[in-house]
Design a protein around this motif. Structure first.
Motif, PDB file in Angstrom:
ATOM      1  N   PRO A 135      18.244 -57.618 -29.805  1.00 20.36           N
ATOM      2  CA  PRO A 135      17.238 -58.359 -30.080  1.00 20.36           C
ATOM      3  C   PRO A 135      15.945 -57.489 -30.571  1.00 20.36           C
ATOM      4  O   PRO A 135      15.354 -57.900 -31.713  1.00 20.36           O
ATOM      5  N   LEU A 136      15.930 -56.327 -29.750  1.00 22.63           N
ATOM      6  CA  LEU A 136      14.618 -55.609 -30.412  1.00 22.63           C
ATOM      7  C   LEU A 136      14.863 -55.196 -31.569  1.00 22.63           C
ATOM      8  O   LEU A 136      13.844 -54.924 -32.388  1.00 22.63           O
ATOM      9  N   PHE A 137      16.074 -54.284 -32.092  1.00 27.14           N
ATOM     10  CA  PHE A 137      16.105 -53.881 -33.252  1.00 27.14           C
ATOM     11  C   PHE A 137      16.290 -54.926 -34.347  1.00 27.14           C
ATOM     12  O   PHE A 137      15.546 -54.970 -35.502  1.00 27.14           O
ATOM     13  N   GLU A 138      16.512 -56.191 -33.868  1.00 33.58           N
ATOM     14  CA  GLU A 138      16.679 -57.391 -34.957  1.00 33.58           C
ATOM     15  C   GLU A 138      15.094 -57.683 -35.392  1.00 33.58           C
ATOM     16  O   GLU A 138      14.692 -57.665 -36.166  1.00 33.58           O
ATOM     17  N   LYS A 139      14.447 -57.490 -34.358  1.00 36.16           N
ATOM     18  CA  LYS A 139      12.764 -57.930 -34.342  1.00 36.16           C
ATOM     19  C   LYS A 139      12.360 -57.091 -35.340  1.00 36.16           C
ATOM     20  O   LYS A 139      11.193 -57.443 -36.119  1.00 36.16           O
ATOM     21  N   GLU A 140      12.676 -55.858 -35.309  1.00 36.36           N
ATOM     22  CA  GLU A 140      11.804 -54.633 -35.912  1.00 36.36           C
ATOM     23  C   GLU A 140      12.962 -54.567 -37.401  1.00 36.36           C
ATOM     24  O   GLU A 140      12.321 -53.937 -38.177  1.00 36.36           O
ATOM     25  N   GLY A 141      13.693 -55.434 -37.616  1.00 37.10           N
ATOM     26  CA  GLY A 141      14.184 -55.628 -38.932  1.00 37.10           C
ATOM     27  C   GLY A 141      15.169 -54.571 -39.072  1.00 37.10           C
ATOM     28  O   GLY A 141      15.568 -54.187 -40.139  1.00 37.10           O
ATOM     29  N   PHE A 142      15.871 -53.949 -38.174  1.00 36.44           N
ATOM     30  CA  PHE A 142      16.852 -52.831 -38.334  1.00 36.44           C
ATOM     31  C   PHE A 142      18.223 -53.666 -38.678  1.00 36.44           C
ATOM     32  O   PHE A 142      18.472 -54.820 -38.158  1.00 36.44           O
ATOM     33  N   HIS A 188      11.051 -43.676 -33.900  1.00 36.05           N
ATOM     34  CA  HIS A 188      10.888 -42.301 -34.856  1.00 36.05           C
ATOM     35  C   HIS A 188      11.767 -42.958 -36.130  1.00 36.05           C
ATOM     36  O   HIS A 188      11.431 -42.175 -37.054  1.00 36.05           O
ATOM     37  N   ALA A 189      12.370 -43.886 -35.958  1.00 35.12           N
ATOM     38  CA  ALA A 189      13.180 -44.004 -37.228  1.00 35.12           C
ATOM     39  C   ALA A 189      12.943 -45.575 -37.767  1.00 35.12           C
ATOM     40  O   ALA A 189      13.691 -46.276 -38.281  1.00 35.12           O
ATOM     41  N   LYS A 190      11.647 -45.940 -37.637  1.00 37.01           N
ATOM     42  CA  LYS A 190      11.416 -47.305 -37.928  1.00 37.01           C
ATOM     43  C   LYS A 190      11.442 -47.411 -39.604  1.00 37.01           C
ATOM     44  O   LYS A 190      11.939 -48.487 -40.074  1.00 37.01           O
ATOM     45  N   GLN A 191      11.235 -46.206 -40.322  1.00 38.44           N
ATOM     46  CA  GLN A 191      11.220 -46.526 -41.742  1.00 38.44           C
ATOM     47  C   GLN A 191      12.569 -46.540 -42.271  1.00 38.44           C
ATOM     48  O   GLN A 191      12.892 -47.254 -43.276  1.00 38.44           O
ATOM     49  N   GLY A 192      13.591 -46.019 -41.499  1.00 40.83           N
ATOM     50  CA  GLY A 192      15.069 -46.291 -42.013  1.00 40.83           C
ATOM     51  C   GLY A 192      15.513 -47.579 -41.845  1.00 40.83           C
ATOM     52  O   GLY A 192      16.450 -48.008 -42.515  1.00 40.83           O
ATOM     53  N   ARG A 193      15.138 -48.333 -40.644  1.00 39.28           N
ATOM     54  CA  ARG A 193      15.570 -49.740 -40.400  1.00 39.28           C
ATOM     55  C   ARG A 193      17.065 -49.631 -40.250  1.00 39.28           C
ATOM     56  O   ARG A 193      17.697 -50.736 -40.977  1.00 39.28           O
ATOM     57  N   TYR A 194      17.686 -48.902 -39.699  1.00 45.73           N
ATOM     58  CA  TYR A 194      19.252 -48.626 -39.777  1.00 45.73           C
ATOM     59  C   TYR A 194      19.535 -48.022 -38.323  1.00 45.73           C
ATOM     60  O   TYR A 194      18.958 -46.877 -38.150  1.00 45.73           O
ATOM     61  N   ILE A 195      20.330 -48.643 -37.793  1.00 47.50           N
ATOM     62  CA  ILE A 195      21.150 -47.864 -36.556  1.00 47.50           C
ATOM     63  C   ILE A 195      22.606 -48.334 -36.604  1.00 47.50           C
ATOM     64  O   ILE A 195      23.092 -49.257 -37.018  1.00 47.50           O
ATOM     65  N   ARG A 196      23.268 -47.198 -36.381  1.00 44.46           N
ATOM     66  CA  ARG A 196      24.751 -47.146 -36.173  1.00 44.46           C
ATOM     67  C   ARG A 196      25.325 -46.623 -35.183  1.00 44.46           C
ATOM     68  O   ARG A 196      24.796 -45.414 -34.596  1.00 44.46           O
ATOM     69  N   VAL A 197      26.070 -47.419 -34.316  1.00 40.62           N
ATOM     70  CA  VAL A 197      26.527 -46.881 -33.097  1.00 40.62           C
ATOM     71  C   VAL A 197      28.197 -46.847 -33.127  1.00 40.62           C
ATOM     72  O   VAL A 197      28.623 -47.827 -33.410  1.00 40.62           O
ATOM     73  N   THR A 198      28.681 -45.660 -33.152  1.00 37.34           N
ATOM     74  CA  THR A 198      30.167 -45.501 -33.377  1.00 37.34           C
ATOM     75  C   THR A 198      30.859 -44.866 -32.082  1.00 37.34           C
ATOM     76  O   THR A 198      30.233 -44.050 -31.449  1.00 37.34           O
TER      77      THR A 198
END
Lengths: 487, 222
Positions: A342-349, A384-394
Motif C-alpha cells: 500500500p505504501l508503494f502504491e500510495k507513492e505511485g510505484f 531514494h528511488a522515488k523518481q524511478g517509481r518502480y520496484i521489482r522483487v524477484t
C-alpha cells in the motif's frame, strides 16, 4: 593435618605401607611357622642345626671313642655301640676285628660279608667316601691291630630342619606370598577404580546444564582432592551465575535506557506531529502546506532514525537477540511485501513481483531480523528511488546461491558519505560496489540522506544470519541481492 | 456510536487524539491514568492504551481490562518501540502502534479491530455491494437483489472483509479458509475466487472488488 589424612595421597600411602607391612608380617609368620616346625621336627635345643651334631664332630668323637677302647672285646664294643645307639637312635654300627671278621653289628640292615678282605675293605671305604650314608671308620685301640669300628647314619639326618619345614610348608608359603601380592594389586585396583569412577561422575556432572545454560553445582561428599576439585567447581559455578546475573542486569539496564530514550524522543516527536497535523487542517497558503509536509516527512525520518539508532546500538553490543528458525523465504518475502505494497502504491510505484521457486526456499533466519532488513531496504527504495517509481522483487537461483533481489530505478545511492552516521561495513560495501565498476558519479545523489545506518543494520543482520548480500547502484537504479550461499 | 476508551497521560497528545477521533465520529472517553479504566470497560467497544503511564503502566491496565472483558479489543499506543515491548504488548493486546503515528493509521487500525471484533454495527458499502456485516447479507445495490454465496465462497469473502485493505497471499487465504497447508500449484483457491468473482463482480474479467495483486495475492479494498 586432619585434612591430609583424608587426602587420596595419604590413602594411597596407607595402602603402600600396608603392603610393606604385610610382606614384613609374612616373614614374621614364616618364622613362627618355622619355629613351630622345628618344635615338631627337632625336639632338642640344637637350634639352627639338624637333629645330629656336625659330621666332623661325630667323626672326631667316634675316633676318640674307638681309640679309648683298649680292650677290644665283643662286650666292650657292644657296650660302646649301645651307648652310641642311645645317643643316635638312627645310627648303625659294626666291628670288623683284627682278623677281618665281622665281629659285632648293631641295627645294620644291609648284607655285610662276614670276612672282610683287604680289597673289599678298600672298595667299602671308596664307596662310602663322601656318600650316603655318612660313614666313619675308626681303628679300635691305639695299635690298630684290633680291627675297626664303623659308624653310619643316613645323611638326611644332618640336613637343617628348615629344609624339612620347606618341604612340608613350602606350598603354603608360596600361596601366602601370592595372596599378599594379589591382595595388594586388588586393593590398588579398587582404590584407583573408586577414584576413576568419581572422576567420571564429576566429568558427567560438569557437563549438565541448568535452564540458564550454566553448569549446576555438585554434591561434595568427601574432603579429599576430588572433593576439593568439586568444591572449586561449585565456587566457579557460583561466580559464573553471579557474572551472568550481572550481565543480565546490565543488559536489562541498557535495554531500559534505550527504551526510555526512545520513548523520550518519540513523545515530543508525536507532539510535533500532532501540532503539524492540527495546523495542516487549517486553510494554509501553498508555502504553509509545503512547510507542514516537510515537517511531517522530518517526523517520519526522525522516527525511523531513532528506531535504527536503537537497533544499531543493540546490534553493536551484540544485545539484539537472534532466534533463527527454518522459514520459507518466498512466502515470508511475499507476506512482508504485502504490508509494504500500500505504501508503494500510495507513492505511485509500479510494483513487480516475481517470486518463483528457489532451489532451497527454506532459509534459517530470524523473521524479526529479516523483516527489519527488508524494512530498511524498502524504506531506502521509498526514500531514494522515488523518481524511478518502480520496484521489482524477484527470486534468483544459481549453482552457488539462492537470492532475493530488490531493484529500483532511482538515481542511485551515493548518500552514505554525508549521512553522518555510518559503518565500516557499509562503507566497504559501497567501496566494493564502486570498484566493481558501477558508473555512479557524485552528482547522482538521492535527495534523501540517512540510509547509512539502515544499510549498516542490513549488513550486520544478514551476516548474523549467515547470509551474503550485494548492492549495486548507478544513476539508473539500485539492485540489492540477499543471498544464501549453498554448500 | 462506537465508544473508545483512551488512556494517555500526555495532555497534548491526548487532546489531539481525542479531538481527531471525535471528529471521525467516535465517542471517546479519555483518562490520564489507568486506575479508573476498569470502571469504563462495560461501555467501551475498544480500548486504546498508552504504555508509559504514571502509576499503573499500560500493560497492567490492558491485562486487567482483558481479564474484565476478554472480548474487548485493545490497541497499545506507545512510544516504546523495542521488540520486547511489542512482544509483551501483543501477548494480550490485539494491536501495537508506535508513536509518532499518523491519525489516519490509528483510525484505520481501530476500524480493523472493531470489524474483527464485530463491534461495528456496520453496513459496509463496497462499490455496487451493500454488506450487512453482522448477518453477512450481501445486496447488489443496483437492483436490490441478494447475492447468495456457497460455504467456501462465503468464508473466503468473510476473510477478505475481516482483513479489509490488507493484501492476502494465496497461502494465507488457503490456510485460513481450508485449514490446510497450501501446496504451490494448487488451483482450488483460484477456482473459488473465480466463482466468487462471477457472483459479486459486475465484470469478472475486470474485477473491482477482489483485486489481484500480481505476484503477491489478493485484496478487497474499500
Amino acid at each position: 593435618m586432619k585434612g591430609w589424612f583424608r587426602s587420596l595421597q595419604a590413602r594411597y600411602m596407607l595402602i603402600i605401607f600396608m603392603a610393606l607391612f604385610l610382606v614384613q608380617a609374612s616373614y614374621l609368620i614364616i618364622s613362627i611357622i618355622m619355629s613351630i616346625g622345628l618344635d615338631l621336627y627337632g625336639g632338642d635345643d640344637r637350634s639352627g642345626t639338624g637333629e645330629l651334631p656336625s659330621t666332623s664332630a661325630i667323626e672326631s668323637k667316634w675316633h676318640e671313642a674307638a681309640g679309648r677302647l683298649s680292650d677290644a672285646s665283643a662286650s666292650s664294643v657292644q657296650e660302646l655301640f649301645v651307648e652310641w645307639k642311645d645317643m643316635y637312635p638312627d645310627a648303625r654300627m659294626f666291628w670288623v676285628d683284627g682278623k677281618g671278621h665281622l665281629a659285632e653289628e648293631l641295627a645294620v640292615q644291609e648284607e655285610l660279608p662276614s670276612i672282610w678282605t683287604a680289597s673289599y675293605t678298600a672298595q667299602f671305604i671308596k664307596s662310602r667316601y663322601g656318600g650316603d650314608p655318612f660313614t666313619v671308620i675308626a681303628f679300635v685301640g691305639q695299635q690298630g691291630t684290633d680291627g675297626f669300628i664303623v659308624f653310619e647314619v643316613t645323611r638326611e639326618l644332618f640336613e637343617p630342619p628348615i629344609n624339612k619345614v620347606y618341604n612340608v610348608y613350602g606350598i603354603w608359603l608360596i600361596i601366602g606370598l601370592i595372596v599378599v601380592v594379589v591382595l595388594f594389586v586388588l586393593i590398588s585396583y579398587l582404590f584407583f577404580r573408586g577414584m576413576r569412577r568419581r572422576l567420571v561422575q564429576l566429568q558427567e556432572a560438569m557437563t549438565i546444564r541448568d535452564v540458564d545454560g550454566l553448569p549446576v553445582q555438585i554434591d561434595v561428599r568427601k574432603n579429599d582432592e576430588i572433593g576439593q576439585l568439586e568444591q572449586s567447581f561449585n565456587e566457579m559455578v557460583v561466580e559464573l551465575k553471579d557474572s551472568k546475573r550481572r550481565e543480565q542486569e546490565e543488559e536489562q539496564l541498557r535495554r531500559e535506557l534505550i527504551a526510555n530514550l526512545s520513548h523520550d524522543l518519540r513523545t515530543p516527536l508525536t507532539k510535533v506531529r500532532a501540532q503539524a497535523y492540527t495546523i495542516g487542517k487549517e486553510s494554509l497558503s501553498g508555502d504553509g502546506r509545503q512547510a507542514i509536509e516537510a515537517m511531517e516527512r522530518s517526523v517520519v525520518n526522525m522516527d525511523r532514525l531513532i528506531d535504527n539508532l536503537m537497533a544499531y546500538t543493540l546490534l553493536m553490543a551484540n544485545k539484539y537477540k537472534l532466534e533463527a528458525r527454518q522459514v520459507d523465504i518466498l512466502r515470508f518475502v511475499k507476506e512482508h511485501l504485502a504490508t509494504w505494497y500500500p505504501l508503494f502504491e500510495k507513492e505511485g510505484f509500479e510494483v513487480e513481483v516475481e517470486l518463483e521457486k528457489l532451489e532451497h526456499p527454506s532459509w534459517t533466519i530470524d523473521p524479526l531480523w529479516m523483516g527489519r532488513v527488508l524494512d530498511n531496504l524498502y524504506q531506502n527504495v521509498l526514500r531514494h528511488a522515488k523518481q524511478g517509481r518502480y520496484i521489482r522483487v524477484t527470486s534468483e537461483s544459481t549453482d552457488t546461491y539462492d537470492a532475493i533481489v530488490i531493484e529500483d530505478r532511482g538515481a542511485g545511492m551515493r548518500h552514505v558519505e554525508s549521512s553522518g552516521v555510518q559503518d565500516v561495513a557499509s562503507q566497504r560495501d559501497q567501496a566494493r560496489t564502486m570498484d566493481e565498476g558501477d558508473h555512479a558519479s557524485p552528482s547522482h545523489r538521492s535527495e534523501d540522506q540517512g540510509a547509512g545506518i539502515g544499510l549498516s543494520i542490513v549488513d550486520r543482520m544478514l551476516k548474523g544470519m549467515q547470509l551474503e548480500w550485494d548492492i549495486r547502484t548507478d544513476p539508473n537504479g539500485t539492485s540489492v541481492k540477499v543471498m544464501r550461499v549453498r554448500g | 456510536m462506537v465508544h473508545i476508551l483512551y488512556v494517555e497521560d500526555e495532555i497534548e497528545i491526548g487532546s489531539w487524539v481525542t479531538r481527531d477521533l471525535t471528529e471521525r465520529g467516535y465517542q471517546v472517553t479519555w483518562l490520564t491514568t489507568g486506575e479508573a479504566a476498569e470502571q469504563h470497560v462495560s461501555q467501551a467497544d475498544i480500548a486504546v492504551l498508552d504504555v508509559m503511564l504514571p502509576g499503573l503502566d499500560g500493560f497492567s491496565v490492558g491485562k486487567r481490562l482483558k481479564r474484565e472483558a476478554p472480548e474487548l479489543p485493545i490497541l497499545m499506543l506507545s512510544a516504546r518501540s523495542a521488540v520486547e515491548d511489542k512482544i509483551e504488548g501483543l501477548g494480550f493486546a490485539d494491536d501495537y502502534l508506535t508513536k509518532p503515528f499518523h491519525p489516519d493509521e490509528l483510525a484505520a487500525r481501530i476500524e480493523v479491530l472493531l470489524r474483527r471484533a464485530q463491534r461495528y454495527e456496520e453496513v459496509l458499502e463496497l462499490r455496487h455491494l451493500k454488506i450487512y456485516m453482522k448477518d453477512g447479507r450481501i445486496i447488489d445495490k443496483r437492483d436490490g437483489s441478494e447475492i447468495v454465496l456457497t460455504g467456501k465462497q462465503y468464508y473466503l469473502f468473510q476473510y477478505f472483509l475481516k482483513n479489509l485493505n490488507h493484501i492476502l497471499t494465496k497461502e494465507q487465504l488457503y490456510e485460513a479458509v481450508w485449514g490446510e497447508t497450501y501446496i504451490e500449484g494448487d488451483k482450488t483457491l483460484m477456482v473459488h475466487i473465480r466463482y466468487l468473482r462471477e457472483k459479486i463482480e459486475i465484470d469478472p474479467a475486470q474485477p473491482q472488488i477482489i483485486e489481484t495483486i500480481r505476484g503477491i495475492g489478493y485484496r478487497v479494498r474499500r
